[in-house]
Design a protein around this motif. Structure first.
Motif, PDB file in Angstrom:
ATOM      1  N   SER A   8      -0.726   1.198  10.541  1.00  0.00           N
ATOM      2  CA  SER A   8      -0.002   2.372  11.041  1.00  0.00           C
ATOM      3  C   SER A   8      -0.035   2.378  12.559  1.00  0.00           C
ATOM      4  N   THR A  46      -0.115  -5.603   4.992  1.00  0.00           N
ATOM      5  CA  THR A  46      -1.325  -5.799   5.789  1.00  0.00           C
ATOM      6  C   THR A  46      -1.669  -7.282   5.886  1.00  0.00           C
ATOM      7  N   THR A  87      -6.109  -0.640   7.950  1.00  0.00           N
ATOM      8  CA  THR A  87      -7.023  -0.390   6.835  1.00  0.00           C
ATOM      9  C   THR A  87      -6.706  -1.412   5.751  1.00  0.00           C
ATOM     10  N   HIS A  88      -7.457  -1.381   4.648  1.00  0.00           N
ATOM     11  CA  HIS A  88      -7.195  -2.302   3.545  1.00  0.00           C
ATOM     12  C   HIS A  88      -5.836  -2.034   2.896  1.00  0.00           C
ATOM     13  N   GLU A  89      -5.394  -0.807   2.940  1.00  0.00           N
ATOM     14  CA  GLU A  89      -4.174  -0.418   2.230  1.00  0.00           C
ATOM     15  C   GLU A  89      -2.919  -0.450   3.091  1.00  0.00           C
ATOM     16  N   GLN A  90      -3.060  -0.263   4.432  1.00  0.00           N
ATOM     17  CA  GLN A  90      -1.863  -0.141   5.245  1.00  0.00           C
ATOM     18  C   GLN A  90      -2.164  -0.407   6.719  1.00  0.00           C
ATOM     19  N   SER A 127      -1.860  -9.004   2.514  1.00  0.00           N
ATOM     20  CA  SER A 127      -0.648  -9.137   1.695  1.00  0.00           C
ATOM     21  C   SER A 127      -0.368 -10.612   1.388  1.00  0.00           C
ATOM     22  N   VAL A 166       4.258   3.748   9.301  1.00  0.00           N
ATOM     23  CA  VAL A 166       3.319   3.204   8.310  1.00  0.00           C
ATOM     24  C   VAL A 166       3.966   2.013   7.582  1.00  0.00           C
ATOM     25  N   SER A 167       3.118   1.005   7.244  1.00  0.00           N
ATOM     26  CA  SER A 167       3.574  -0.128   6.428  1.00  0.00           C
ATOM     27  C   SER A 167       2.438  -0.578   5.523  1.00  0.00           C
ATOM     28  N   GLN A 168       2.789  -0.929   4.284  1.00  0.00           N
ATOM     29  CA  GLN A 168       1.793  -1.440   3.333  1.00  0.00           C
ATOM     30  C   GLN A 168       1.611  -2.963   3.455  1.00  0.00           C
TER      31      GLN A 168
END
Length: 280
Positions: free
Chosen positions: A275, A235, A270-273, A238, A231-233
């Protein structure tokens, strides 16, 4: 604002027997001589015109397009040498001046040279210079990246290889041992940024590397995900600064890499991350 040495879109204000007068804004009316007036043109029409100075240093317009414009480079032939400098054929009736102090070495009639074109601040005249290093950057800025495709104009040789103008803005080097054909001055071709040195100097290559910047970035993104629990934030939403801190690439290339990985079903977005998908 009127740009000398460039194409300007101007409106016809007056028709006279010897041509048309164009609205040059603060520069006043500018003559388009009769021989260049497109058939059927009337007052209030708009025309795309190249603006330069005539032999009496008056602003004048033409529908002809020169071989090179201001802030561009070209390989041009010397047609005469006078007490004020050398004159180049650039496709317009008034030849292009290269003052003696703008010549990297004395120019000779009949020979061609790579020059950069500018507007002289003191006289407003369009001039050319073969002193490329005085006008072009030898150190890369943010608009160049390793792997990037660029347009090249060969300007000369050194012991190491061939000097090249990059996108009319930079100077770079193609190493001789990586070139398998002759590249005389004036050769125009497509190349790629091979390496940007610690001092900012730019090395070039004529063929794309086996993996493009985006392909190499895809590998880095997948490895980073695997190293961080999948997982990574970071995106495609960013900030560019955050993306550059992690991968040293532009946001545009990062988004291309994410899009490619998503189409290959290797990641989920997704908008948040982002994966790893189950397939990874």
């Amino acid at each position: 604002m009127l740009e000398i040495g460039r194409i300007n879109r101007l409106q016809v204000t007056k028709q006279v027997t010897f041509g048309l007068y164009m609205d040059g804004g603060e520069a006043g009316e500018i003559l388009l001589p009769k021989r260049y007036v497109p058939e059927g043109t009337i007052v209030q029409d708009w025309l795309d015109l190249f603006i330069y100075l005539d032999s009496e240093d008056r602003l004048i317009a033409t529908t002809e397009t020169p071989k090179v414009m201001v802030d561009e480079c070209a390989y041009l032939k010397v047609v005469s040498v006078t007490p004020v400098g050398a004159f180049l054929d650039w496709g317009l009736p008034k030849d292009l001046l290269v003052p003696f102090n703008e010549q990297d070495r004395p120019m000779e009639v009949g020979k061609s040279y790579v020059v950069v074109v500018s507007v002289d601040d003191a006289t407003n005249r369009i001039i050319a210079s073969s002193r490329l290093y005085d006008y072009l950057d030898e150190e890369a800025d943010d608009d160049l990246e390793v792997g990037q495709q660029v347009e090249l104009l060969i300007s000369g040789q050194t012991d190491l290889g061939y000097k090249a103008v990059i996108n009319h803005d930079y100077l770079g080097l193609i190493f001789r041992n990586e070139v398998f054909r002759d590249l005389p001055p004036g050769t125009e071709l497509t190349g790629f940024v091979k390496h940007i040195r610690d001092d900012g100097k730019i090395d070039l290559r004529l063929e794309a590397s086996k993996k493009t910047v985006v392909e190499m970035l895809e590998d880095k993104i997948l490895q980073q995900l695997k190293n961080n629990g999948g997982v990574s934030q970071l995106t495609d939403k960013s900030p560019p600064e955050a993306i550059y801190r992690s991968y040293e690439v532009s946001k545009a290339n990062y988004k291309r890499a994410l899009s490619s990985l998503y189409k290959q079903r290797k990641i989920l977005i997704t908008h948040e991350q982002i994966s790893l998908s189950d397939s990874e």
